[in-house]
Design an enzyme around this catalytic site. Structure first.
Site, mmCIF file in Angstrom:
data_model
loop_
_atom_site.group_PDB
_atom_site.id
_atom_site.type_symbol
_atom_site.label_atom_id
_atom_site.label_comp_id
_atom_site.label_asym_id
_atom_site.label_seq_id
_atom_site.Cartn_x
_atom_site.Cartn_y
_atom_site.Cartn_z
ATOM 1 N N GLY A 106 16.631 3.758 -1.731
ATOM 2 C CA GLY A 106 15.454 4.459 -2.663
ATOM 3 C C GLY A 106 14.970 5.477 -1.849
ATOM 4 O O GLY A 106 14.959 5.607 -0.625
ATOM 5 N N ASP A 200 16.500 -0.544 6.585
ATOM 6 C CA ASP A 200 17.133 -1.496 7.598
ATOM 7 C C ASP A 200 18.395 -1.617 7.345
ATOM 8 O O ASP A 200 19.259 -1.541 8.262
ATOM 9 C CB ASP A 200 16.291 -2.696 7.538
ATOM 10 C CG ASP A 200 16.248 -3.455 6.062
ATOM 11 O OD1 ASP A 200 16.428 -2.383 5.002
ATOM 12 O OD2 ASP A 200 15.844 -4.643 5.940
ATOM 13 N N THR A 226 11.803 4.314 4.335
ATOM 14 C CA THR A 226 11.588 3.439 3.201
ATOM 15 C C THR A 226 9.964 3.524 3.072
ATOM 16 O O THR A 226 9.340 3.530 4.024
ATOM 17 C CB THR A 226 11.883 2.116 3.448
ATOM 18 O OG1 THR A 226 11.622 1.369 2.248
ATOM 19 C CG2 THR A 226 11.678 1.237 4.919
ATOM 20 N N ASP A 228 8.696 1.090 1.837
ATOM 21 C CA ASP A 228 8.135 -0.325 1.996
ATOM 22 C C ASP A 228 7.454 -0.504 3.286
ATOM 23 O O ASP A 228 6.639 -1.286 3.468
ATOM 24 C CB ASP A 228 9.385 -1.180 2.050
ATOM 25 C CG ASP A 228 10.014 -1.192 0.451
ATOM 26 O OD1 ASP A 228 9.353 -0.775 -0.335
ATOM 27 O OD2 ASP A 228 10.803 -1.993 0.437
ATOM 28 N N LYS A 271 -13.712 -4.264 -19.512
ATOM 29 C CA LYS A 271 -13.214 -5.427 -20.707
ATOM 30 C C LYS A 271 -11.712 -5.798 -20.275
ATOM 31 O O LYS A 271 -11.459 -6.820 -20.729
ATOM 32 C CB LYS A 271 -13.282 -4.912 -22.123
ATOM 33 C CG LYS A 271 -12.410 -3.644 -22.445
ATOM 34 C CD LYS A 271 -12.239 -3.344 -23.961
ATOM 35 C CE LYS A 271 -11.297 -2.336 -24.204
ATOM 36 N NZ LYS A 271 -12.030 -1.114 -25.195
ATOM 37 N N MET A 279 5.108 -1.815 -5.436
ATOM 38 C CA MET A 279 6.677 -1.797 -4.955
ATOM 39 C C MET A 279 6.498 -2.445 -3.352
ATOM 40 O O MET A 279 5.433 -2.322 -2.647
ATOM 41 C CB MET A 279 7.181 -0.558 -4.795
ATOM 42 C CG MET A 279 8.334 -0.557 -5.695
ATOM 43 S SD MET A 279 9.512 0.805 -5.640
ATOM 44 C CE MET A 279 10.392 0.654 -7.029
ATOM 45 N N GLY A 280 7.434 -2.504 -2.879
ATOM 46 C CA GLY A 280 7.628 -3.445 -1.340
ATOM 47 C C GLY A 280 8.440 -4.705 -1.791
ATOM 48 O O GLY A 280 8.157 -5.607 -1.981
ATOM 49 N N GLU A 360 5.160 -6.573 -5.206
ATOM 50 C CA GLU A 360 6.379 -6.705 -5.966
ATOM 51 C C GLU A 360 7.207 -8.071 -5.176
ATOM 52 O O GLU A 360 7.643 -8.669 -6.199
ATOM 53 C CB GLU A 360 7.145 -5.742 -5.863
ATOM 54 C CG GLU A 360 8.554 -5.408 -6.213
ATOM 55 C CD GLU A 360 9.389 -4.268 -5.893
ATOM 56 O OE1 GLU A 360 9.424 -3.587 -6.962
ATOM 57 O OE2 GLU A 360 9.715 -4.014 -4.798
ATOM 58 N N ARG A 570 7.092 6.785 -5.030
ATOM 59 C CA ARG A 570 8.177 6.786 -4.464
ATOM 60 C C ARG A 570 8.666 8.466 -4.841
ATOM 61 O O ARG A 570 9.380 9.174 -4.013
ATOM 62 C CB ARG A 570 9.446 6.042 -4.950
ATOM 63 C CG ARG A 570 10.208 5.520 -3.921
ATOM 64 C CD ARG A 570 11.171 4.284 -4.375
ATOM 65 N NE ARG A 570 12.013 4.892 -5.318
ATOM 66 C CZ ARG A 570 13.155 4.034 -5.690
ATOM 67 N NH1 ARG A 570 13.094 2.590 -5.339
ATOM 68 N NH2 ARG A 570 13.907 4.271 -6.564
HETATM 69 P P1 FBP Z 1 14.632 1.183 0.284
HETATM 70 O O1 FBP Z 1 14.446 -0.051 1.027
HETATM 71 O O2 FBP Z 1 16.051 1.493 -0.064
HETATM 72 O O3 FBP Z 1 13.891 2.357 0.677
HETATM 73 O O4 FBP Z 1 13.845 1.066 -1.367
HETATM 74 C C1 FBP Z 1 12.847 0.430 -1.448
HETATM 75 C C2 FBP Z 1 12.475 0.303 -2.772
HETATM 76 O O5 FBP Z 1 11.603 1.192 -3.384
HETATM 77 C C3 FBP Z 1 11.703 -1.241 -2.903
HETATM 78 O O6 FBP Z 1 10.420 -0.713 -2.499
HETATM 79 C C4 FBP Z 1 11.949 -1.458 -4.280
HETATM 80 O O7 FBP Z 1 12.106 -2.831 -4.323
HETATM 81 C C5 FBP Z 1 13.444 -1.058 -4.496
HETATM 82 O O8 FBP Z 1 13.378 -0.065 -3.527
HETATM 83 C C6 FBP Z 1 14.034 -0.725 -5.783
HETATM 84 O O9 FBP Z 1 15.411 -0.506 -6.080
HETATM 85 P P2 FBP Z 1 16.169 0.244 -6.981
HETATM 86 O O10 FBP Z 1 15.509 1.850 -6.773
HETATM 87 O O11 FBP Z 1 17.368 0.278 -6.683
HETATM 88 O O12 FBP Z 1 15.514 -0.047 -8.312
#
Ligand code: FBP
Length: 707
Positions: A106, A200, A226, A228, A271, A279-280, A360, A570
Site C-alpha cells: 500500500g 513487513d 507502511t 500501519d 444528534k 486503517m491498520g 480496521e 494514505r
Molecule cells: P501496507 O502494509 O502494504 O503498507 O498496506 C497497509 C494498508 O494500508 C492497510 O492499512 C490496509 O488494511 C491495506 O493496506 C489495504 O490494502 P489494499 O490497498 O490492498 O486495499
C-alpha cells in the site's frame, strides 16, 4: 433565459483567475516541490562509510539461519561521515551504479522522498549513475517493466504523497519461476542494487531476494514503509532500532484531522454518533495515535481486547469449581456491550452523540472471529494445494463457498475425513450476516493476509450495538438525561410545580444535574398510567403537555454516521516529519549500496528526538525473521509489531479513557490537531505515540545502566 451581460466562454477561459483555477499547479504544490529536507549530520560529509555495530544482538531463528545463510550474520551498521577516505574506497563509492527501485504494498506518504534522497545521493557521488523504477510493484521486476528516473521526474514529485511516480502493487516474488524472471530482469538492466520500499512482507521478500542474488553480486536493500506503523524493530535486549515506518505520521494526522472535525460537528449538532473505522490491517497503532490526537469519546484498541479477562466470570466459575474458558479474551457480543455502556452513560447526561474510533483490524483480536479467520485461511490454502486450482475461481459465489463448507462439516460428522471445519463451526458461521460471511471468505492477498479493509467491521459491531441498545431501551435503562434547569423552566412556564412531578417522573430527583425518567416509564402509555396511579390525572384527562414534552425528550434515537478513514490519509501529502524521515532514508540507502551491503534495511534511530540526534543505520533483515503461519503453512517472515499494552502511549490513553468518554455533565474533552501544516511552526513535528513510547525506553536504558 439568457443573460446578455454574461462574459463569453472564450473570454472567460482567458481570464487569469480561471487559468489559475484550471491549472494543476497551485501554491501548495510549488512550496512542496521547492522544499529541501535537511540532511542528517553524517550526510553533510563528502563520503559516508559503514561501521558494524556490535552493541545490538538478535536471537536468530534456526530456520532463518538455514534459509538465509549468506546474510544471517549481517550486523547493525552505523553510518559515519568521512571527508578523505582511502582512494580505493573513493573509487568504489563514486563509481557509476545502476540501481533499481520498487514500491511494494500500500502507498505511504513519503515514498517519493525515499527516491529523491537516493537519487540526490547517488548523483552527487557520480552524475553518471542511473536509477530505474519498476512499475506497479514487484510485478514490474518480474515482467521487466521499468522507467528511468530522471532529475525532472524526481523534482516533480518531491515532498508529494502517494507512490504515483512508479505506482505500486501487491505482487510477490514467491516462486522459483518469479525469482528466475526477477534475476533475469536485474541482469538485463545491469543492476548492481535493487531497493525494495515496502512493509513487513516486502522486506521479507527483500531478504530472500538478497540471498538469491548474492552470487550475481546484486545487492538488495529494504526500506520500511507502511502507514500501519507495525514495522518496529528492537534487538534481543529491547533496544529500539526502528521505532516507526515512514507514512504513519501523515496518515494518522490526516485521520485525526477528519475525526476531530467530526468531534466538532457532533458536539454542535448533538444528534449523531460518528463511527470511524481507521486503517491498520491488524495492529491498532493508527487508532492509538488518533486517540491521542483527538481525544475521541471511545477508541477501541484491538490488542487491549485480546488481553481482556472477565474477572467476574472467572470468580463465578471458581465458586462452581470449574474453569470458564470464555472468560479469556473479548467476544463480539461483550465488546458491543462495552460500547453500549459508554453510549448509555453519555446519554444519561444529555450527550446522545459522540465519536467512536474502531481500528480496521479489531476483529483479528476477537476470539471467535480469529478462529474463523485461521480455519478459513487453512481450508482455502489446503484446497488450492490439493486440487492445484483456485478456491475462489472454483466457488465464485457465496452460496457455493458455503456449500463447500457444509460438505466439509458433513464429512467430519460422518467420520469420512478429518476436517478442521465441524458442524458447530458451520452452525456458528451460518448465524452471522451474509455480508460478514462474504467478508470472512474473501480472497486473501498475495501474502496470505486477511484483507480487513474489505470487511465492514463497523457494520458487524454496530449491528450488535443497535440490537442491544434496543433491549436497554425496552428495559428503560437507555434514556436521555434531562437537564435540571430545563425541566424546571419547562414546567414552571406552564404553571406546574416541578417538585410535585419530579419524584413521580424521575428515578433520581435529587441534586443531580441531569434527571433520568424512571426505568418503568418506557412509553407515553405507561407514563399516563403512572400519572393516573399517582392521582395526577383522571382517566379522561390528557397528560399535561410539558410533562409529555419532557418524556419525549428523554427517549433516545441512536443515529449513526459511518466513516472509513484509510485510502484518503494514505494518499495525503506527507508531513514535514515524513518528508525529512523518508528523504534521509533515501540517503541511507545509497550509503548501504555504495558500501556493498545486502540484505539490510535502511533505518533512522532516535526519531523521537530532535533532528540533530537522528542516526542513520542499516538493520540486518535475516536475523529478524521468524516462523509464522501463512496460507496454511509455516513461513519465515518479519514479525509485525502490535500495540504493546504496557507501552507508555497505551497506558496514557487508558488513564484518560474516562475523561475522554466525558460521561459527566459539562463539555467534552476533544483536542483539535488541525490539518497537516507544511509551512509554519505550529505543526507537531512527530507522532505523539513515538514521543510517549520513548519515555519508557529512556526509563529502560536508565535501568540497564544501573548495576
Ligand atoms: P501496507 O502494509 O502494504 O503498507 O498496506 C497497509 C494498508 O494500508 C492497510 O492499512 C490496509 O488494511 C491495506 O493496506 C489495504 O490494502 P489494499 O490497498 O490492498 O486495499
Amino acid at each position: 433565459m439568457k443573460d446578455k451581460n454574461l462574459i463569453t466562454i472564450e473570454e472567460l477561459l482567458k481570464n487569469p483567475e480561471v487559468e489559475k483555477a484550471a491549472s494543476n499547479i497551485n501554491q501548495e504544490l510549488i512550496e512542496r516541490r521547492k522544499y529541501i529536507p535537511p540532511k542528517c549530520e553524517v550526510f553533510t560529509s563528502s563520503y559516508t562509510v559503514l561501521k558494524d555495530n556490535d552493541d545490538f544482538k538478535f536471537s536468530i531463528d534456526r530456520e532463518a539461519r538455514k534459509q538465509l545463510p549468506d546474510i544471517i550474520n549481517n550486523k547493525v551498521q552505523s553510518v559515519v561521515g568521512m571527508d578523505s577516505p582511502e582512494e580505493s574506497f573513493k573509487q568504489r563509492y563514486g563509481k557509476k551504479y545502476i540501481i533499481g527501485v520498487v514500491f511494494s504494498g500500500g502507498p505511504a506518504p513519503g515514498g517519493h522522498n525515499v527516491i529523491a534522497g537516493l537519487y540526490d545521493a547517488a548523483k552527487r557521488a557520480n552524475p553518471e549513475t542511473r536509477l530505474f523504477g519498476f512499475i506497479l510493484g514487484p510485478d514490474g521486476i518480474i515482467e521487466n517493466e521499468a522507467i528511468e528516473i530522471t532529475g525532472p521526474l524526481v523534482d516533480s514529485y518531491r515532498n508529494l504523497g502517494g507512490f504515483t511516480m512508479i505506482k505500486t502493487g501487491r505482487g510477490k516474488i514467491d516462486t522459483k519461476e518469479k525469482m528466475a524472471l526477477s534475476k533475469e530482469t536485474c541482469k538485463n538492466l545491469g543492476l548492481e542494487a535493487l531497493v525494495i520500499v515496502g512493509g513487513d512482507d516486502s522486506n521479507t521478500n527483500a531478504a530472500f531476494l538478497a540471498q538469491e542474488l548474492i552470487e550475481d553480486r546484486i545487492h538488495v536493500i529494504g526500506v520500511p514503509k507502511t502507514i500501519d506503523g507495525d514495522i518496529q524493530v528492537r534487538d534481543a535486549e529491547g533496544n529500539v532500532l526502528c521505532a516507526m515506518s515512514f507514512g504513519f505520521h501523515t496518515a494518522a494526522r490526516a485521520f485525526a484531522n477528519a475525526i476531530s472535525n467530526l468531534c466538532t460537528d457532533s458536539s454542535s449538532d448533538v444528534k449523531y454518533w460518528h463511527i470511524c473505522k481507521v486503517m491498520g490491517r491488524v495492529a491498532s497503532h493508527l487508532a492509538l495515535e488518533v486517540a491521542l490526537q483527538t481525544h475521541a469519546n471511545m477508541t477501541l484498541i484491538g490488542e487491549d481486547l485480546s488481553d481482556y479477562i472477565d474477572k467476574e466470570r472467572i470468580e463465578k466459575a471458581e465458586k462452581r469449581g470449574t474453569v470458564d474458558y470464555h472468560a479469556y479474551g473479548m467476544t463480539l457480543r461483550h465488546l458491543s456491550r462495552v460500547i453500549c455502556d459508554g453510549i448509555v452513560r453519555r446519554t444519561a447526561v444529555g450527550k446522545n452523540y459522540g465519536v467512536i474510533v474502531i481500528p480496521e483490524g479489531v476483529l483479528e483480536f476477537i476470539n471467535e472471529i480469529q478462529v474463523f479467520i485461521i480455519k478459513l485461511n487453512t481450508i482455502i490454502a489446503e484446497y488450492d494445494r490439493t486440487h492445484d486450482t483456485y478456491f475462489h475461481a472454483d466457488f465464485p459465489v457465496l452460496e457455493d463457498k458455503l456449500e463447500y463448507l457444509r460438505r466439509l462439516a458433513r464429512f467430519e460428522r460422518e467420520g469420512a475425513s478429518f476436517s478442521i471445519w465441524n458442524t458447530r463451526d458451520d452452525d456458528l458461521f451460518n448465524d452471522i450476516p451474509d455480508f460478514f460471511q462474504e467478508g470472512l471468505l474473501m480472497e486473501r492477498d498475495s501474502h496470505g493476509n486477511f484483507q480487513f479493509s474489505q470487511v465492514e467491521t463497523e457494520k458487524v459491531l454496530m449491528g450488535l450495538v443497535k440490537d442491544y441498545l434496543n433491549i436497554l431501551k425496552e428495559q428503560g435503562t437507555y434514556k436521555i438525561g434531562i437537564e435540571k434547569s430545563y425541566y424546571r423552566k419547562t414546567l414552571e412556564k406552564a404553571g406546574l410545580d416541578p417538585d410535585y412531578f419530579g419524584p413521580i417522573l424521575f428515578k433520581n430527583y435529587d441534586d443531580s444535574e441531569f434527571f433520568l425518567i424512571k426505568a418503568s416509564i418506557i412509553s407515553a402509555k405507561i407514563l399516563r398510567q403512572e400519572l393516573e396511579k399517582e392521582g395526577v390525572i383522571s382517566k379522561d384527562e390528557k397528560i399535561p403537555a410539558p410533562v409529555e414534552k419532557i418524556f419525549q425528550k428523554s427517549v433516545p434515537k441512536f443515529k449513526t454516521q459511518i466513516h472509513f478513514y484509510g485510502y484518503d490519509g494514505r494518499g495525503n501529502d506527507p508531513t514535514r516529519f515524513d518528508c525529512n524521515y523518508a528523504y534521509n532514508l533515501g540517503l541511507t540507502v545509497f550509503t548501504l549500496i555504495a558500501n556493498g551491503s545486502t540484505g539490510q534495511m535502511a533505518a533512522i534511530m532516535n526519531l523521537e528526538k530532535d533532528f540533530s540526534k537522528w542516526e542513520p543505520i542499516g538493520i540486518p533483515i535475516a536475523p529478524l525473521m521468524h516462523l509464522e503461519e501463512r496460507k496454511g503453512k509455516l513461513a519465515l517472515v518479519l514479525e509485525k509489531s502490535l500495540v504493546d499494552i504496557n507501552s507508555a502511549s497505551f497506558r496514557v490513553i487508558k488513564a484518560f479513557r474516562e475523561k475522554w468518554l466525558a460521561a459527566a455533565p459539562g463539555e467534552d474533552n476533544y483536542r483539535r490537531p488541525g490539518p497537516i501544516r507544511f509551512a509554519g511552526k505550529s505543526e507537531e513535528d512527530r507522532p505523539i505515540t513515538l514521543v510517549l513510547n520513548a519515555l519508557d525506553d529512556a526509563g529502560r536504558s536508565e535501568q540497564r545502566k544501573t548495576p
